[in-house]
Design an enzyme around this catalytic site. Structure first.
Site, PDB file in Angstrom:
ATOM      1  N   TYR A  62       0.823  -1.210   0.000  1.00 10.70           N
ATOM      2  CA  TYR A  62       0.000   0.000   0.000  1.00 10.70           C
ATOM      3  C   TYR A  62       0.860   1.264   0.000  1.00 10.70           C
ATOM      4  O   TYR A  62       0.399   2.334  -0.419  1.00 10.70           O
ATOM      5  CB  TYR A  62      -0.943   0.026   1.210  1.00 10.70           C
ATOM      6  CG  TYR A  62      -2.003  -1.065   1.208  1.00 10.70           C
ATOM      7  CD1 TYR A  62      -2.046  -2.026   0.207  1.00 10.70           C
ATOM      8  CD2 TYR A  62      -2.964  -1.130   2.193  1.00 10.70           C
ATOM      9  CE1 TYR A  62      -2.996  -3.023   0.203  1.00 10.70           C
ATOM     10  CE2 TYR A  62      -3.932  -2.125   2.198  1.00 10.70           C
ATOM     11  CZ  TYR A  62      -3.934  -3.073   1.199  1.00 10.70           C
ATOM     12  OH  TYR A  62      -4.895  -4.062   1.204  1.00 10.70           O
TER      13      TYR A  62
ATOM     14  N   LYS B 255       3.835 -15.259   3.499  1.00 11.83           N
ATOM     15  CA  LYS B 255       3.821 -16.097   2.289  1.00 11.83           C
ATOM     16  C   LYS B 255       5.280 -16.390   1.964  1.00 11.83           C
ATOM     17  O   LYS B 255       5.786 -16.069   0.870  1.00 11.83           O
ATOM     18  CB  LYS B 255       3.097 -15.336   1.160  1.00 11.83           C
ATOM     19  CG  LYS B 255       2.768 -16.162  -0.056  1.00 11.83           C
ATOM     20  CD  LYS B 255       1.713 -17.226   0.172  1.00 11.83           C
ATOM     21  CE  LYS B 255       1.514 -18.050  -1.094  1.00 11.83           C
ATOM     22  NZ  LYS B 255       0.825 -19.326  -0.857  1.00 11.83           N
TER      23      LYS B 255
ATOM     24  N   ASP C  86      -2.608 -18.156   2.791  1.00 17.33           N
ATOM     25  CA  ASP C  86      -3.728 -18.903   2.203  1.00 17.33           C
ATOM     26  C   ASP C  86      -4.287 -19.907   3.221  1.00 17.33           C
ATOM     27  O   ASP C  86      -5.507 -20.074   3.346  1.00 17.33           O
ATOM     28  CB  ASP C  86      -3.322 -19.586   0.884  1.00 17.33           C
ATOM     29  CG  ASP C  86      -1.913 -20.169   0.914  1.00 17.33           C
ATOM     30  OD1 ASP C  86      -1.163 -19.893   1.863  1.00 17.33           O
ATOM     31  OD2 ASP C  86      -1.562 -20.919  -0.017  1.00 17.33           O
TER      32      ASP C  86
ATOM     33  N   ASP D 114      -5.280  -6.609   6.027  1.00 16.31           N
ATOM     34  CA  ASP D 114      -6.483  -5.939   5.532  1.00 16.31           C
ATOM     35  C   ASP D 114      -7.527  -6.994   5.147  1.00 16.31           C
ATOM     36  O   ASP D 114      -8.709  -6.921   5.526  1.00 16.31           O
ATOM     37  CB  ASP D 114      -6.092  -5.084   4.317  1.00 16.31           C
ATOM     38  CG  ASP D 114      -7.170  -4.103   3.920  1.00 16.31           C
ATOM     39  OD1 ASP D 114      -8.159  -3.971   4.660  1.00 16.31           O
ATOM     40  OD2 ASP D 114      -7.030  -3.463   2.859  1.00 16.31           O
TER      41      ASP D 114
ATOM     42  N   ASP E 275     -11.104  -8.448   7.447  1.00 13.53           N
ATOM     43  CA  ASP E 275     -12.487  -8.408   6.951  1.00 13.53           C
ATOM     44  C   ASP E 275     -13.123  -9.791   7.049  1.00 13.53           C
ATOM     45  O   ASP E 275     -14.303  -9.933   7.383  1.00 13.53           O
ATOM     46  CB  ASP E 275     -12.531  -7.912   5.499  1.00 13.53           C
ATOM     47  CG  ASP E 275     -12.736  -6.405   5.428  1.00 13.53           C
ATOM     48  OD1 ASP E 275     -12.366  -5.711   6.407  1.00 13.53           O
ATOM     49  OD2 ASP E 275     -13.265  -5.909   4.415  1.00 13.53           O
TER      50      ASP E 275
END
Ligand code: NAD
Length: 388
Positions: free
Chosen positions: A143, A218, A251, A275, A279
């Site tokens: 970001y 990851k 994942d 982020d 959610d």
């Protein structure tokens, strides 16, 4: 105590939900004898419309001198066509985080006893308990990394930079939070079969769990993730070996959050993964309208906001759930103002209000509960706070 609180209502449902959190803060001040000076300031699209800037200098300056900041939400279709650097989400949200050095975002997600039925997960999974904290790095990664678009507009690139220093400081927040949660933790709930009881057992038979951090990355494909994993592992060994540490690929974490969220205590992760996972975590607890957040840095102030956006689809209808914002105000009392008893009182008032069956539309399940308005929910919670 005296405290200066910057109040940034913002756009969409922002002003509606922030008004209810202010109501609750007023009730806290009355009940506990505090003097909260609350300064309302323009931010987001609303500020762009009046000042031509989503983060006016005067707003930023007031935030820099405040003891804490309470934000509603920013953005909406009206400002979507602005150039990226002027848009509310980038200029106001990312701007505030960067300018105030807010590098750690704390997002607790739990199922309230009165709302177990609101979770979309099977009752057998919910009955095992959902009570986790996501600690998300907030000022690095994709970001904030360099962005490029080729001259022909047909290819683009976002870079994801992370330094050891950035990883260390947010990892320390996560390990410290795990320790604190460990101190006050209720015993883990026993695993239940079938439908969850209306009030799942608090006096579980299982022993209290030790504090645990799950570091999500990851590392099988990303170099920044390999640095992340090495840095967190070394910090754990040198300073936090009393806290359990596990590493998990993002994942798998996304899958485990719906398969068995009770396995998580504190999740530590980088900006973009956090982020997305937060959610997902919000949804398994029932409604995004219930989840608060705190953004903290090295300086004294902090920024507190619901995790949801400006919800333009319901703005102005008086039906938004203000609880995420009210719980954000409780986090502000706890983390920035050092008022733990007051924060507990707000949490209890929310719990009592839900237990009494008061529901906004997003958490009114079927016909069991008639939905109240945003301001009726705020009135109920501040009333409960003043009664206890
Ligand atoms: P959103 O979170 O605003 O809404 C998603 C869904 O959740 C909608 O159906 C909405 O009605 C519902 N919802 C959200 N808050 C609710 C509440 N308090 N009570 C009941 N229902 C609620 O996400 P979106 O629609 O993707 O984004 C809308 C705008 O908000 C966009 O402009 C986006 O960029 C912006 N945004 C801002 C922030 C922020 O200010 N921190 C965060 C996310 C999105």
């Amino acid at each position: 105590m005296k405290a200066k609180i910057a109040i940034l209502p913002g756009d969409g449902v922002g002003p509606e939900i922030v008004a209810e959190a202010v109501k609750v803060l007023d009730a806290v001040a009355r009940r506990f004898g505090h003097d909260f000076e609350m300064m309302e300031l323009p931010v987001g699209g609303a500020a762009y419309d009046t000042c031509g800037d989503c983060l006016p200098e005067t707003t930023l300056a007031a935030c820099q001198t405040a003891d804490a900041i309470l934000l509603g939400a920013v953005g909406g279709p009206k400002w979507d066509a602005l150039p990226p650097e002027k848009r509310p989400e980038r200029r106001a949200l990312l701007g505030l985080r960067a300018k105030l050095g807010l590098f750690a975002n704390l997002r607790p997600a739990k199922v309230w006893d009165a709302l177990t039925e609101a979770s979309p997960l099977k009752n057998g999974i919910v009955a095992r308990g959902i009570d986790l904290l996501i600690v998300r790095e907030l000022t690095g990664g994709a970001y904030f990394g360099e962005k490029r678009r080729a001259a022909d507009g047909k290819s683009a690139c976002d870079t994801t930079p992370y330094s050891e220093r950035e990883i260390l400081r947010v990892a320390r927040v996560a390990f410290a939070a795990a320790r604190t949660r460990g101190e006050g933790r209720a015993p883990a709930r026993p695993c239940g079969e079938g439908r969850a009881p209306a009030r799942p057992c608090r006096e579980g038979r299982a022993p209290a769990r030790p504090p645990k951090v799950t570091s999500v990355d990851k590392a099988n494909v990303l170099e920044t993730s390999r640095l992340w994993r090495e840095t967190v592992t070394a910090l754990h060994a040198s300073e936090y070996s009393d806290v359990e540490l596990e590493h998990m690929y993002v994942d798998n974490a996304a899958m485990q959050l719906v398969r068995d969220p009770s396995r998580f205590d504190v999740i530590l992760t980088e900006n973009m993964f956090g982020d997305i996972l937060s959610d997902e975590a919000s949804q398994i607890t029932g409604s995004i309208g219930m989840l608060p957040s705190a953004s903290l840095g090295d300086a004294r102030g902090g920024l507190y906001e619901p995790i949801h956006g400006s919800a333009p689809d319901i703005a102005g209808k008086g039906i938004a759930n203000p609880i995420a914002t009210i719980l954000s105000a409780a986090m502000m009392l706890r983390h920035s103002l050092g008022l733990a008893a007051e924060a507990d009182a707000v949490d209890r008032a929310v719990s009592d209000t839900l237990a009494a069956g008061v529901r906004t539309q997003d958490i009114a399940l079927g016909n069991d509960h008639a939905a109240v308005s945003t301001s009726e929910m705020g009135n109920a919670i501040s009333g409960a706070l003043l009664r206890t």
